[in-house]
Write a protein that holds these residues in place. Structure first.
Motif, PDB file in Angstrom:
ATOM      1  N   VAL A  16       0.862  -1.186   0.000  1.00 49.70           N
ATOM      2  CA  VAL A  16       0.000   0.000   0.000  1.00 49.70           C
ATOM      3  C   VAL A  16       0.893   1.229   0.000  1.00 49.70           C
ATOM      4  O   VAL A  16       1.694   1.422   0.924  1.00 49.70           O
ATOM      5  CB  VAL A  16      -0.931   0.043   1.227  1.00 49.70           C
TER       6      VAL A  16
ATOM      7  N   LEU B 104       0.988   5.330   0.036  1.00 55.71           N
ATOM      8  CA  LEU B 104       0.136   6.465   0.360  1.00 55.71           C
ATOM      9  C   LEU B 104       0.480   7.678  -0.494  1.00 55.71           C
ATOM     10  O   LEU B 104       1.612   8.152  -0.503  1.00 55.71           O
ATOM     11  CB  LEU B 104       0.251   6.827   1.847  1.00 55.71           C
TER      12      LEU B 104
ATOM     13  N   VAL C 232      -3.467   4.793  -1.937  1.00 63.76           N
ATOM     14  CA  VAL C 232      -4.456   5.509  -1.128  1.00 63.76           C
ATOM     15  C   VAL C 232      -4.145   6.996  -1.172  1.00 63.76           C
ATOM     16  O   VAL C 232      -3.040   7.423  -0.820  1.00 63.76           O
ATOM     17  CB  VAL C 232      -4.451   5.022   0.338  1.00 63.76           C
TER      18      VAL C 232
ATOM     19  N   ILE D  47      -7.632   2.501   5.545  1.00 62.04           N
ATOM     20  CA  ILE D  47      -6.519   1.780   4.921  1.00 62.04           C
ATOM     21  C   ILE D  47      -6.667   0.275   5.136  1.00 62.04           C
ATOM     22  O   ILE D  47      -6.399  -0.517   4.223  1.00 62.04           O
ATOM     23  CB  ILE D  47      -5.182   2.302   5.468  1.00 62.04           C
TER      24      ILE D  47
ATOM     25  N   VAL E 124      -9.157  -0.907   2.650  1.00 62.98           N
ATOM     26  CA  VAL E 124      -8.570  -0.974   1.312  1.00 62.98           C
ATOM     27  C   VAL E 124      -7.729  -2.239   1.164  1.00 62.98           C
ATOM     28  O   VAL E 124      -7.770  -2.907   0.122  1.00 62.98           O
ATOM     29  CB  VAL E 124      -7.722   0.279   1.031  1.00 62.98           C
TER      30      VAL E 124
ATOM     31  N   THR F 166      -6.918   2.631  -7.033  1.00 58.73           N
ATOM     32  CA  THR F 166      -6.652   3.865  -6.297  1.00 58.73           C
ATOM     33  C   THR F 166      -7.869   4.206  -5.455  1.00 58.73           C
ATOM     34  O   THR F 166      -9.001   4.135  -5.929  1.00 58.73           O
ATOM     35  CB  THR F 166      -6.359   5.039  -7.260  1.00 58.73           C
ATOM     36  N   TRP F 167      -7.612   4.602  -4.211  1.00 52.01           N
ATOM     37  CA  TRP F 167      -8.687   4.855  -3.256  1.00 52.01           C
ATOM     38  C   TRP F 167      -8.533   6.231  -2.621  1.00 52.01           C
ATOM     39  O   TRP F 167      -7.414   6.701  -2.410  1.00 52.01           O
ATOM     40  CB  TRP F 167      -8.681   3.789  -2.161  1.00 52.01           C
TER      41      TRP F 167
ATOM     42  N   ILE G 250      -9.539   8.473   0.780  1.00 48.78           N
ATOM     43  CA  ILE G 250     -10.029   8.437   2.164  1.00 48.78           C
ATOM     44  C   ILE G 250     -10.008   9.865   2.680  1.00 48.78           C
ATOM     45  O   ILE G 250      -8.937  10.463   2.833  1.00 48.78           O
ATOM     46  CB  ILE G 250      -9.168   7.529   3.060  1.00 48.78           C
TER      47      ILE G 250
ATOM     48  N   PRO H  42     -13.551   4.501   2.681  1.00 43.88           N
ATOM     49  CA  PRO H  42     -12.764   4.673   1.459  1.00 43.88           C
ATOM     50  C   PRO H  42     -13.617   4.541   0.207  1.00 43.88           C
ATOM     51  O   PRO H  42     -14.566   3.758   0.160  1.00 43.88           O
ATOM     52  CB  PRO H  42     -11.716   3.556   1.541  1.00 43.88           C
TER      53      PRO H  42
END
Length: 280
Positions: free
Chosen positions: A144, A146, A191, A234, A237, A246-247, A249, A255
């Motif tokens: 993941v 960020l 994220v 997270i 996700v 792609t997310w 938050i 999310p």
């Protein structure tokens, strides 16, 4: 596991989290252990904060569940050694969360910002793929990375920081694409966090900014989501995301998968410029 319940990508898994001593990183570490992660190693340069958090976690969750590793992630040798330390301890690594970031109003500090926010994310991702990749003898896993909503804003106020975050987004989506995932069996998820009530916007970081800039920064993000919302998002996700997704938050909300928005945006730009005809 009850019928219809998604399998957990957290329970009984071994994690490595960068920038885990404070802010969102510390929130992620705590939440992972609450969700029954087997072991969480967290990297940071903040020795006092990291040691205090480790003591708190060991008291609450028991011995051998968490480990603070002092590491400057912008140093390739230190980061590589941290990965080896975790793998040598548990002979496995399941999930890597690249959370560490540097924010500065001084664009002359660009090299350190790029080294921490982008170069270290690449290095960490490649280290993780070397260990977890099925094509490297591993069992697959999850990464993941960020990014930030600033990556999606044209003419962002923090040009160097925003540039590193759009770079993280593009890198993660590319290396998580099916052509890579089919070989590695390692999901790469991105994220984009909205403004979060985290240490990166608080002292001592905020004190590094000039007074006028501090006022402007806080005015632009007067309401920031709770760290717990970011951390819980997270985790969701990790449990739901497909590779190269792609997310977003933000605003203390669950999310949102914005993969189609990202793809549609790039496709529209490519079509309008006729880039595809150039062979890219």
């Amino acid at each position: 596991m009850s019928e219809g319940k998604q399998p957990s990508h957290v329970e009984d898994k071994v994690f490595l989290v960068t920038g885990g001593a404070a802010g969102v990183g510390a929130g992620i570490v705590r939440t992972l252990l609450l969700e029954n992660a087997r072991y969480v190693a967290f990297l940071d340069i903040a020795v006092r904060e990291g040691s205090v958090l480790e003591a708190e976690l060991l008291e609450k969750f028991g011995a051998l569940r968490a480990k603070f590793i002092k590491c400057d992630i912008s140093d390739e040798e230190q980061l590589g050694a941290a990965f080896r330390q975790v793998f040598d301890k548990y002979r496995r690594l399941d999930v890597v969360i690249n959370n560490a970031a540097m924010l500065s109003a001084d664009d002359r500090a660009y090299k350190k910002i790029v080294d921490v926010n982008f170069s270290a994310t690449i290095n960490s991702t490649l280290n993780a793929l070397d260990i977890m990749g099925a094509d490297k003898g591993g069992k697959g896993g999850t990464i993941v990375n960020l990014s930030s909503l600033l990556a999606l804003r044209p003419k962002a106020r923090l040009p160097v920081y925003a540039a590193t975050k759009i770079a993280v987004l593009q890198f993660s989506n590319s290396i998580g694409a099916e052509s890579y995932y089919s070989q590695s069996q390692v999901r790469v998820l991105t994220v984009c966090l909205g403004p979060t009530d985290t240490a990166i916007l608080q002292k001592p970081n905020i004190s590094n900014f000039d007074k006028d800039y501090t006022k402007d920064l806080t005015a632009r993000a007067p309401i920031r989501q709770r760290v717990e919302s970011a951390a819980n998002g997270i985790i969701e996700v990790i449990n739901r995301g497909t590779s190269s997704s792609t997310w977003m938050i933000a605003d203390d909300k669950p999310p949102v998968d914005i993969t189609k928005n990202i793809l549609n945006g790039f496709e529209a730009m490519s079509a309008s410029l006729d880039i595809n005809s150039l062979g890219f």
